[in-house]
Scaffold this motif. Sequence first.
Motif, PDB file in Angstrom:
ATOM      1  N   UNK A   1     -34.658  55.733 -26.667  1.00  0.00           N
ATOM      2  CA  UNK A   1     -35.789  55.272 -27.187  1.00  0.00           C
ATOM      3  C   UNK A   1     -35.811  53.588 -27.193  1.00  0.00           C
ATOM      4  N   UNK A   2     -34.538  53.384 -27.901  1.00  0.00           N
ATOM      5  CA  UNK A   2     -34.177  52.136 -28.111  1.00  0.00           C
ATOM      6  C   UNK A   2     -34.315  51.188 -26.679  1.00  0.00           C
ATOM      7  N   UNK A   3     -33.607  51.781 -25.828  1.00  0.00           N
ATOM      8  CA  UNK A   3     -33.630  51.247 -24.503  1.00  0.00           C
ATOM      9  C   UNK A   3     -35.210  50.897 -23.885  1.00  0.00           C
ATOM     10  N   UNK A   4     -35.886  52.049 -23.873  1.00  0.00           N
ATOM     11  CA  UNK A   4     -37.144  51.903 -23.238  1.00  0.00           C
ATOM     12  C   UNK A   4     -38.191  51.001 -23.971  1.00  0.00           C
ATOM     13  N   UNK A   5     -38.067  51.063 -25.408  1.00  0.00           N
ATOM     14  CA  UNK A   5     -38.767  50.032 -26.026  1.00  0.00           C
ATOM     15  C   UNK A   5     -38.473  48.502 -25.753  1.00  0.00           C
ATOM     16  N   UNK A   6     -37.087  48.391 -25.359  1.00  0.00           N
ATOM     17  CA  UNK A   6     -36.724  46.995 -24.960  1.00  0.00           C
ATOM     18  C   UNK A   6     -36.990  46.815 -23.706  1.00  0.00           C
ATOM     19  N   UNK A   7     -37.109  47.691 -22.822  1.00  0.00           N
ATOM     20  CA  UNK A   7     -37.446  47.296 -21.550  1.00  0.00           C
ATOM     21  C   UNK A   7     -39.007  47.092 -21.331  1.00  0.00           C
ATOM     22  N   UNK A   8     -39.833  47.993 -22.363  1.00  0.00           N
ATOM     23  CA  UNK A   8     -41.459  47.545 -22.395  1.00  0.00           C
ATOM     24  C   UNK A   8     -41.641  46.313 -22.698  1.00  0.00           C
ATOM     25  N   UNK A   9     -40.969  45.869 -23.840  1.00  0.00           N
ATOM     26  CA  UNK A   9     -41.060  44.388 -24.409  1.00  0.00           C
ATOM     27  C   UNK A   9     -40.757  43.528 -23.438  1.00  0.00           C
ATOM     28  N   UNK A  10     -39.513  43.578 -22.562  1.00  0.00           N
ATOM     29  CA  UNK A  10     -39.259  42.748 -21.566  1.00  0.00           C
ATOM     30  C   UNK A  10     -40.184  42.349 -20.516  1.00  0.00           C
ATOM     31  N   UNK A  11     -40.893  43.738 -20.069  1.00  0.00           N
ATOM     32  CA  UNK A  11     -41.842  43.777 -18.972  1.00  0.00           C
ATOM     33  C   UNK A  11     -43.063  42.960 -19.407  1.00  0.00           C
ATOM     34  N   UNK A  12     -43.514  43.321 -20.697  1.00  0.00           N
ATOM     35  CA  UNK A  12     -44.698  42.559 -21.431  1.00  0.00           C
ATOM     36  C   UNK A  12     -44.689  41.042 -21.156  1.00  0.00           C
ATOM     37  N   UNK A  13     -43.316  40.758 -21.756  1.00  0.00           N
ATOM     38  CA  UNK A  13     -43.044  39.400 -21.721  1.00  0.00           C
ATOM     39  C   UNK A  13     -42.954  38.693 -20.110  1.00  0.00           C
TER      40      UNK A  13
END
Length: 104
Positions: free
Chosen positions: A1-13
């Motif tokens: 979960x942490x990995x994909x939450x980080x990926x989502x945040x990075x993609x939004x940014x």
Amino acid sequence: MRHYATLLETQIKANTSGRPGPNVITGDYRRSWTHEVYVASDVVSGIVGTNKPQARRLEYGFVGADSLGRVYDQPSYAHVGPAVQTVGPLFVQALGRVADEGFA
């Protein structure tokens, strides 16, 4: 979960770094995006978000008068939706692997 939450945040940014998303003026809006992961017994959840009031207006656009009577015809600069469309399938695949193989 942490990995994909980080990926989502990075993609939004990444999507908030100019067109077709919103332009960067100061970087304050882009920096405001964060993620949190919560674990409660057998439930894990991740939340990606911002505390900036302009987020909804940037994502969806705004046509009409605001609470101060100012009139806008602002187009949408979608950045969250496209990020979810990019990262979501990767997350679903990972969940499928966990379901098939179990936790390693």
